[in-house]
Design an enzyme around this catalytic site. Structure first.
Site, PDB file in Angstrom:
ATOM      1  N   MET A  26     -23.543  47.550 -41.164  1.00  0.00           N
ATOM      2  CA  MET A  26     -23.790  48.287 -39.913  1.00  0.00           C
ATOM      3  C   MET A  26     -24.465  49.621 -40.228  1.00  0.00           C
ATOM      4  SD  MET A  26     -20.813  47.309 -37.286  1.00  0.00           S
ATOM      5  CE  MET A  26     -19.566  48.445 -37.856  1.00  0.00           C
ATOM      6  N   LEU A  29     -25.149  53.714 -44.865  1.00  0.00           N
ATOM      7  CA  LEU A  29     -24.924  53.117 -46.193  1.00  0.00           C
ATOM      8  C   LEU A  29     -24.298  54.094 -47.186  1.00  0.00           C
ATOM      9  CD1 LEU A  29     -28.200  51.011 -46.580  1.00  0.00           C
ATOM     10  CD2 LEU A  29     -25.987  50.313 -45.646  1.00  0.00           C
ATOM     11  N   GLY A  32     -20.218  51.830 -51.451  1.00  0.00           N
ATOM     12  CA  GLY A  32     -19.599  50.513 -51.240  1.00  0.00           C
ATOM     13  C   GLY A  32     -20.669  49.478 -50.929  1.00  0.00           C
ATOM     14  N   HIS A  33     -21.513  49.805 -49.942  1.00  0.00           N
ATOM     15  CA  HIS A  33     -22.613  48.894 -49.588  1.00  0.00           C
ATOM     16  C   HIS A  33     -23.524  48.680 -50.806  1.00  0.00           C
ATOM     17  CE1 HIS A  33     -21.904  50.839 -45.487  1.00  0.00           C
ATOM     18  NE2 HIS A  33     -21.661  49.570 -45.271  1.00  0.00           N
ATOM     19  N   GLN A  57     -18.264  44.098 -31.418  1.00  0.00           N
ATOM     20  CA  GLN A  57     -17.044  44.204 -32.226  1.00  0.00           C
ATOM     21  C   GLN A  57     -16.318  45.529 -32.035  1.00  0.00           C
ATOM     22  OE1 GLN A  57     -19.283  43.698 -36.016  1.00  0.00           O
ATOM     23  NE2 GLN A  57     -17.836  45.180 -36.834  1.00  0.00           N
ATOM     24  N   ASP A 146     -12.603  45.230 -46.316  1.00  0.00           N
ATOM     25  CA  ASP A 146     -12.295  44.628 -45.011  1.00  0.00           C
ATOM     26  C   ASP A 146     -11.775  43.217 -45.265  1.00  0.00           C
ATOM     27  OD1 ASP A 146     -13.536  46.769 -43.175  1.00  0.00           O
ATOM     28  OD2 ASP A 146     -15.083  46.380 -44.652  1.00  0.00           O
ATOM     29  N   GLN A 149     -11.295  40.641 -42.390  1.00  0.00           N
ATOM     30  CA  GLN A 149     -12.619  40.179 -41.935  1.00  0.00           C
ATOM     31  C   GLN A 149     -13.180  39.141 -42.911  1.00  0.00           C
ATOM     32  OE1 GLN A 149     -15.719  43.043 -40.571  1.00  0.00           O
ATOM     33  NE2 GLN A 149     -16.629  42.706 -42.566  1.00  0.00           N
ATOM     34  N   SER A 181     -16.216  54.537 -46.864  1.00  0.00           N
ATOM     35  CA  SER A 181     -16.376  53.978 -45.524  1.00  0.00           C
ATOM     36  C   SER A 181     -17.371  54.834 -44.763  1.00  0.00           C
ATOM     37  CB  SER A 181     -15.028  53.984 -44.796  1.00  0.00           C
ATOM     38  OG  SER A 181     -15.222  53.816 -43.412  1.00  0.00           O
TER      39      SER A 181
HETATM   40  P1  AMP Z   1     -19.875  47.764 -42.692  1.00  0.00           P
HETATM   41  O1  AMP Z   1     -21.229  48.403 -42.725  1.00  0.00           O
HETATM   42  O2  AMP Z   1     -18.758  48.751 -42.638  1.00  0.00           O
HETATM   43  O3  AMP Z   1     -19.774  46.686 -41.644  1.00  0.00           O
HETATM   44  O4  AMP Z   1     -19.689  47.031 -44.088  1.00  0.00           O
HETATM   45  C1  AMP Z   1     -20.619  46.102 -44.574  1.00  0.00           C
HETATM   46  C2  AMP Z   1     -20.038  45.420 -45.780  1.00  0.00           C
HETATM   47  O5  AMP Z   1     -19.738  46.390 -46.794  1.00  0.00           O
HETATM   48  C3  AMP Z   1     -18.721  44.683 -45.488  1.00  0.00           C
HETATM   49  O6  AMP Z   1     -18.715  43.452 -46.206  1.00  0.00           O
HETATM   50  C4  AMP Z   1     -17.686  45.633 -46.026  1.00  0.00           C
HETATM   51  O7  AMP Z   1     -16.479  44.992 -46.416  1.00  0.00           O
HETATM   52  C5  AMP Z   1     -18.403  46.225 -47.238  1.00  0.00           C
HETATM   53  N1  AMP Z   1     -17.811  47.508 -47.621  1.00  0.00           N
HETATM   54  C6  AMP Z   1     -17.573  48.577 -46.816  1.00  0.00           C
HETATM   55  N2  AMP Z   1     -16.970  49.558 -47.519  1.00  0.00           N
HETATM   56  C7  AMP Z   1     -16.810  49.096 -48.779  1.00  0.00           C
HETATM   57  C8  AMP Z   1     -16.250  49.642 -49.979  1.00  0.00           C
HETATM   58  N3  AMP Z   1     -15.711  50.854 -50.024  1.00  0.00           N
HETATM   59  N4  AMP Z   1     -16.265  48.882 -51.097  1.00  0.00           N
HETATM   60  C9  AMP Z   1     -16.794  47.622 -51.072  1.00  0.00           C
HETATM   61  N5  AMP Z   1     -17.336  47.061 -49.973  1.00  0.00           N
HETATM   62  C10 AMP Z   1     -17.353  47.793 -48.845  1.00  0.00           C
END
Ligand code: AMP
Length: 271
Positions: A26, A29, A32-33, A57, A146, A149, A181
């Protein structure tokens, strides 16, 4: 990096490749991403990242509107990473067609976040089902940050016999323990400190209850967390991370799952 806003043009491009490794996001970035993208780039397929803040969502309109967005910075990061394809669809591109597969919502969707964010997982699976149909990726990279999810997406893929393999990626944390996050950008310095203290508290708690489950005294734990600066706790529960059965006694393979608020910022983690 090629950028697409239209699924038909994207599909024409994809059809020329051997296959796609897909990283849905989403935006906003962070590291994590980036770790997901780096893992995807190690695969033998071209990497496609999507950025779509999925309104379906969000259970509150205000939360959707205030969700942190950083399109220019995101673009720069993705270019630096030499991502092959970026898909930034419009609402109509995603929701303007009827998908072939129906969403499968496992019963675990009513637990944890599902109890507190009505319609959230229906929205997540709706968008993922559509992305999978448009892109038909060989791999889809998802973060354990997540975990609920990730589990529900895996169940949907299995039930609907979709030929995409889920690659589970470990949670990336700040040096202070806090899981990266997009929502962390709303935390000020003091709130970040609180989030860090909560991480260490739960990390130590896990070690203790691995040895003696009687130490899992929820009332005391909730009180301790409030004293550390938590404003509200949606849930704090222990689950086996393989079968998502709730832990009720001594166990080796489990995580503590938590959703809590610092002021009005909602954070989730599993430790
Ligand atoms: P989001 O943009 O929050 O929807 O996350 C996109 C993807 O990145 C999802 O698969 C999340 O689980 C993953 N993600 C988000 N934060 C982290 C993190 N700290 N470590 C690993 N993966 C992450």
């Amino acid at each position: 990096m090629k950028i697409f806003k239209d699924k038909h043009i994207l599909q024409r491009e994809i059809s020329k490749t051997k296959g796609i490794s897909f990283v849905p996001t989403m935006g906003g970035l962070h590291k994590g991403h980036i770790s997901l993208i780096k893992q995807s780039k190690k695969s033998k397929f071209k990497t496609l990242v999507s950025i779509f803040v999925n309104p379906k969502q969000f259970n509150k309109k205000s939360d959707y509107r205030s969700y942190p967005r950083s399109p220019k910075k995101d673009l720069k990061k993705l270019k630096n990473l030499k991502v092959d394809y970026l898909y930034i669809p419009t609402f109509k591109d995603i929701y303007g067609f009827k998908p072939k597969e129906k969403v499968f919502l496992d019963k675990f969707s009513i637990k944890l976040c599902g109890r507190f964010r009505r319609g959230h997982f229906e929205g997540v699976l709706n968008v993922i089902n559509r992305f999978l149909e448009i892109i038909k990726p060989k791999y889809i990279f998802l973060g354990k940050k997540d975990y609920q999810q990730l589990y529900l997406i895996k169940k949907h893929i299995k039930k609907r016999k979709i030929k995409s393999k889920v690659i589970e990626c470990k949670t990336i944390r700040e040096n202070n323990g806090v899981a990266l996050s997009t929502r962390n950008s709303s935390l000020d310095e003091n709130q970040m400190k609180i989030a860090s203290n909560i991480y260490y508290y739960l990390h130590n708690l896990k070690k203790k209850i691995k040895n003696d489950y009687n130490l899992f005294n929820l009332n005391k734990i909730k009180k301790d967390l409030k004293n550390l600066g938590v404003s509200k706790i949606d849930y704090l529960e222990n689950y086996n991370t393989k079968n998502f059965k709730k832990i009720k006694k001594q166990s080796k393979k489990f995580n503590i799952f938590i959703a809590y608020y610092i002021k009005n910022i909602r954070l989730i983690d599993n430790i």
